[in-house]
Structures are given as C-alpha cells and as structure tokens.
Enzyme design. Structure first.
Site, PDB file in Angstrom:
ATOM      1  N   SER A   4     -31.291 -33.590  48.585  1.00  0.00           N
ATOM      2  CA  SER A   4     -30.544 -34.063  49.613  1.00  0.00           C
ATOM      3  C   SER A   4     -29.027 -33.829  49.717  1.00  0.00           C
ATOM      4  O   SER A   4     -28.357 -34.158  50.498  1.00  0.00           O
ATOM      5  CB  SER A   4     -30.550 -35.797  49.256  1.00  0.00           C
ATOM      6  N   GLU A  24       0.835  -1.242  -0.003  1.00  0.00           N
ATOM      7  CA  GLU A  24       0.136   0.000   0.097  1.00  0.00           C
ATOM      8  C   GLU A  24       0.888   1.260  -0.157  1.00  0.00           C
ATOM      9  O   GLU A  24       0.593   2.291  -0.608  1.00  0.00           O
ATOM     10  CB  GLU A  24      -0.924  -0.122   1.167  1.00  0.00           C
TER      11      GLU A  24
END
Length: 671
Positions: free
Chosen positions: A338, A80
């Site tokens: 339980s 770029e």
C-alpha cells in the site's frame, strides 16, 4: 716540491675514490618503491567504513604524515635512529661504535642499522645477519637517500614495516592491534607500535602478549631517558594493559562498499555517516535477533534536502547464508503493498479530483472483471479522503486510480526516478495496491520527493555522483496535504518522543513484504522486512513489524526533532462544506445495489442453538443496523455477514437498515 706533489697525488686519489664510490652508489638498481594498499571505503567525513585485503592477503593501508600522532615520530626516531636527519643513509658513528663493541666483546652488542637501511632491507626482503646483506642494505640506503626525501623514506617505512601476521604498515597495525587510527596515540600505544617491527612474529600481541608488553615497556623507559616523555607518562604507560588480540578492521556498509569497490581500487568516499550506519546496522541486527533465520531486513535513510544517503543496511548479517545476507535488499525488486497510495492521492489532489476533506465511497465496486476488496473485507460506506488514506482502504484508492489512469501513475513514478517493473504487459488498477515491482531505494527516493515539497529528489550514495535534473511529481500544496494526512496517523506504541512523522506502511500480497516509509522535516527513511526468496511470511505486517523500526531509525538520525514545514500559501485549508461543489464528493453519486437479506430466506424455519441466527446481506451501503422484532439490537455493522442475537423460539422479524436508509426484512420461525 716533493711534498706538494705527494699531497696532490693523495688528494687526487681521494677524489678519484670518491668519484668511483659515487658512481657505485648511483649505479644501484632501486627496487619497486610503490606498493599496493588496501582499497578503502570512507564515509562523508573521511572515517573508514570498510577496507579490503590486497591480492597477497595482506593488510597494508595508505598513510599520510598528517594521519600519524607526532609522538610516534618522536619515539621512532629516538629509539631507532636518533641521527636520522643528519646521516645520508648510513650512520658512520653508530657503525664505528657497533664495530668496536663487537671486536671488544667478541659478539654483536648493538646494531647500527638506520631507518633507511631498514627500509632497504624491507624493500628487498633481505637478510639482517650476513655481511653481504648488510653491505647491500648500506649501498641501497645511500642510493635511497639520493633519490628520496627523509619524509619519503619515513613514509615508506610506515607503509611496509611488518607488524605480525598479515599486517604491514603503521596504519594497518594501529587498526589491527589498537582498534583505532594512529592519529591520536597514548605513550603506551605509540611505544608498542615502535617495538613490534623489531620482532613482529615473536611479539605479536595475540600470540605473545607478555613479550609484546616487555618490548613496549622497554621503549617507554628509553623514551623517558631520552627526554621524549617524562617519568610519570612512562610509568603510567607501563600500567596500561597491552592488547591481547586483533581488533576487527571496520566492516560497515558491506553492500555499498562492494558496489564502490566495483569501480576500482584505491579510496572511495561515500555520503554515509559512519556513526549512523553503525547504529542502524545494530538496530537491524537487534530487531531480527531470535527471529526466523530466513528473514531479512533493509533500511535506507537519507537527507531529503540534499538527496544524500546517510545510512544503507542491505541485510541483518552480510555473511549469513540462511537469510541470504549477501543479497542487498535495498536493491531487490519487491511489491510495495500500500505504500504507493500516497502518490495516488497526491496526484488526485493535483488533478482537482479530490481534497483531503472530499467524501469518497468505500462500497462494493467492480471494474470489468476486477472487484477490489479491502484488506479486512469490511466496507465503510462514505468517508473523507483523509480517513480513507489513513485507514489505507483499497476501494477508494482504486476509484481514484481509475479516474487518473494507471499510465499517469507510471509516468509519475518515472519522473520520480522509480524504475517500476510491471509483469504481464500494461499496468492495471491493481498498480496502486502494490501490483508493480520496485526497490526500497527507489521507494525512499519517491518519498523524498513528497517530503521535498513534491519535487523529485535523486538519492546519491557516492560523493561526486552525478544526478539527473529534478522534476516535479506533484504540487507543493498537494505534497503538504499528503504529509499532513500521514502525520495524523498514530505512531507505533514503541515510538519515542520523535516529533511528527509523516509515514505509511504496507504489506504485499501473501504477507511477502512488510514496509514502512516516512519523513520529518529533514530525513526520509524506508524499512523493508521479508524473505529474499519471496516466500510468504505469515503474520508479517508493515504496521507492526516495520513501522517501529522506521521511527527508531529516524530518532537515531536526529540530534533533535526536525518539524514538518508549514503549508505553502496556496494550500486550500477549508472544511468540506466550504469546498467547491465538485470537490465535496468524489465522482457522480453511485446508486448502491438494492439491500437484500439473502439468508435466512423469508418464511424459513430454523432450529435455534443459542448462538444466534446467521444473517447474510447483498447490496446496500455499510454500516448496517439490525432490528429484531422492531427493537434495535446492533449498529455500525461493517460486514455483510454477521450473527443476529436472537435466543427465543417462535415467530421473529429481522430488519436491516443500511447507511442510506434502505431496509430489508424477513420473517422466520425459530424452533
């Protein structure tokens, strides 16, 4: 003299023009340079668990330079803007070249846009083709270079560059198109991420796969010519398949992630382990696949040495509406069945009321209007406390709860950090059978305390989370005894070679909740299964439904089995005969109700049908033995109702003897 004067005028003019130009650039109004990024939830190692879109529906994620593969930077600059580190925002060499080529060819042949100019365009969402737009980009690019470092400009580009659809920035693009963080990229992956921002919509891999691949391959060949990669890497990269669709952004631990997001935006670091979280989410989803869609399931797994939660699954499917998947069942108030019994026994050990080898009665008993029954309706007479806990009998634990007092049990729950919800006033004896509302999170926290030598452990899920000062819930010796008893339970048939696990299951009244909680030497976990709306689940049991998942969860947490610790020095490890007299049996010896045969009545005449004679008892201590005409016909009868195997006609005497040697008999005539 004239030449000297002319030179001075020219230099002054140039200087004046330059001053004017500098003032022009300095007067540039800069756009907003700070952009919102997606809130992120990370695990204990910084791995992304979940991310959220920002308000405008975009995926734009925070990114630091150390999160990017250096190869990507090299490719981006070479492709770029190869003079990025030399120019001041505008590349005059590239501009002159582009202008000359355009004049010579009558059309634009190459561009001259620098990375800084591209950032300027993206910041203002400006045009790329009009000259006035280009001039504005140049001015802004020059201004940006005066206010920001090159690294800052690159960071801006990597944060806001478009990558197709609602994806902005390199990190969001890498996750969306590659399914990975950009920290380690192949040449092909880096090339694709360089190519996409040039034409983000026409090169979207999910819609324009071929165009994306062509653009990627073009970048690869240019990188080879530029010397960034060699020919072998370029050709190998071209052979790599380009992505054909979007990868899902990680969406792990959605319930905890939502709780973290409620604290605000930005980054949130949790104590979870991403790999374990993913594994347990898959475990839950797989276990519930094909079952009633109204069912839900939750797991909490923590390190009981540190209190850090390593995985938390609130439901099988977060987006499921039938099973109310959006409800975090780790925080829902449910009956624990339980699973509070180990706490009761541990407190009884501490109070000197019992020892694992103490004998305790499992016989009919009544406390005022409350007459507890065992889950299976069977009475087992006198048996060791160890066995009573392993069999999860109700009557022995109610006897201990009565001796301790429900208030003492509630106070201990509070010390363990359990927020117990009691409906209808003061807690009663049924508290130890699940007559209280608790969350899975709190139950795992309670079990973490028992696993941690009886010292309460405050579970935490958020890094830096404040915790309370730990309190002792039972002695280290009692905690070890509970661990030793529960580790003696037979593992589920599907359990692997996981080493010893101390665990307890529970099923609440009406089969509304199935539980399993347990620990090894390092980890503690809890599993809950039920319907979020609290309706019954016929056939659901903690032992068959939740326990196998508990063992699998602990197995997945370990690298290798972590053994349970040895007993503390003060632990009393003796047989019942060696116990002090007051610990050999719990409480005073109770006189059992007189054994009576209530059916058939003495002297009755019954028609025989081949199925036997129904017998009903009252009183006595099981197990019972049956004699028919003096001959022993059955032993170890646990229930007060059974069929006597009698087939012949005539006069018959039925005799029943209980565990204490008491007998009852009737004479009947069979026809």
């Amino acid at each position: 003299m004239r030449r000297m004067f002319a030179l001075v005028v020219v230099l002054w003019s140039i200087g004046f023009a330059r001053d004017q130009f500098d003032a022009y650039v300095d007067a540039t109004e800069l756009p907003v340079l700070v952009h919102a990024t997606s809130p992120e939830i990370r695990d204990r190692n910084g791995v992304l668990l979940r991310a959220y879109m920002i308000d405008d529906g975009l995926w734009r994620m925070a990114l630091s330079s150390d999160q990017v593969d250096p190869l990507f930077y090299k490719m981006l600059i070479a492709y770029e803007d190869k003079r990025f580190y030399q120019h001041q925002g505008v590349d005059l060499v590239a501009t002159a070249r582009a202008f000359g080529q355009a004049v010579w060819n009558g059309r634009v042949v190459s561009g001259a846009s620098t990375l800084t100019m591209q950032v300027a365009r993206l910041l203002e969402d400006g045009s790329t083709g009009r000259w006035d737009g280009k001039l504005r980009q140049m001015r802004l690019a020059l201004a940006l270079e005066r206010h920001l470092s090159k690294e800052d400009i690159l960071s801006l580009y990597l944060r806001i560059a478009p990558y197709g659809g609602n994806v902005e920035g390199l990190r969001a693009a890498s996750l969306a198109w590659l399914g990975k963080e950009p920290r380690r990229l192949t040449p092909a992956e880096a090339a694709l991420l360089v190519a996409l921002p040039q034409a983000p919509e026409s090169r979207r891999p999910d819609r324009h796969h071929r165009a994306a691949k062509i653009a990627r391959d073009r970048v690869l060949m240019r990188m080879q010519r530029a010397g960034v990669i060699d020919m072998e890497a370029a050709l190998a990269g071209q052979d790599d398949p380009a992505p054909i669709g979007r990868e899902p952004v990680p969406q792990l631990a959605p319930h905890l992630a939502d709780r973290a997001l409620a604290r605000g935006g930005g980054r949130h670091d949790l104590t979870l382990n991403a790999d374990l979280q993913r594994s347990l989410e898959a475990l839950v989803a797989g276990h519930m696949d094909g079952r009633d869609e109204r069912l839900s399931m939750a797991i909490v797994l923590a390190d009981h040495q540190t209190g850090e939660i390593l995985a938390s699954v609130g439901s099988p499917q977060y987006a499921d509406t039938a099973g109310q998947g959006f409800v975090d069942m780790t925080r829902a108030i449910r009956s624990p069945g339980s699973t509070l019994k180990p706490l009761v026994y541990g407190l009884a050990f501490d109070r000197g009321l019992a020892h694992p080898e103490t004998l305790i009665l499992d016989t009919p008993v009544q406390f005022g209007s409350y007459a507890p029954q065992n889950f299976d309706g069977v009475f087992r007479g006198e048996l060791p406390v160890r066995k009573a806990l392993q069999l999860s009998l109700n009557i022995p634990v109610i006897r201990l709860t009565d001796a301790l007092g429900p208030a003492h049990l509630m106070a201990t729950l509070a010390r363990a950090g359990v927020q117990a919800d009691v409906q209808g006033g003061a807690p009663g004896l049924a508290l130890s059978l699940g007559g209280v509302g608790v969350t899975l999170h709190d139950m795992v926290q309670l079990y973490a305390g028992m696993a941690h030598g009886g010292e309460a452990v405050a579970l935490k899920w958020y890094k830096g989370q404040e915790t309370y000062e730990p309190q002792r819930i039972m002695s280290a010796a009692s905690a070890w005894q509970i661990s030793n008893v529960l580790a003696g339970l037979t593992p589920p048939p599907t359990a692997g070679p996981a080493g010893r696990v101390a665990y307890k299951t529970g099923t609440s009244y009406g089969h509304r909740d199935a539980w399993a909680l347990g620990w090894d030497g390092q980890f503690v976990a809890g599993v809950w299964i039920g319907r979020p709306d609290g309706t019954p689940v016929p056939g659901a049991f903690g032992g068959s439904d939740a326990a196998p998942v508990l063992f699998q969860a602990l197995e997945r947490a370990r690298i290798k089995p972590v053994p349970l610790p040895p007993p503390p020095p003060e632990t009393l490890l003796v047989s019942r005969a060696q116990l002090p007299a007051n610990l050999q049996r719990f409480g005073p010896r109770e006189k059992a109700p007189e054994l009576q045969l209530t059916f058939p009545p003495d002297g009755a005449r019954l028609a025989i049908d081949g199925a036997g004679v129904p017998v009903k008892l009252s009183g006595g201590v099981p197990p019972f033995s049956l004699l028919v005409d003096g001959a022993l016909r059955a032993t170890d009868l646990q229930r007060a109702e059974f069929m006597a195997p009698v087939s012949g006609v005539g006069f018959t005497t039925l005799s029943v003897i209980d565990a204490m040697g008491n007998a009852g008999r009737v004479s009947i005539e069979l026809r």
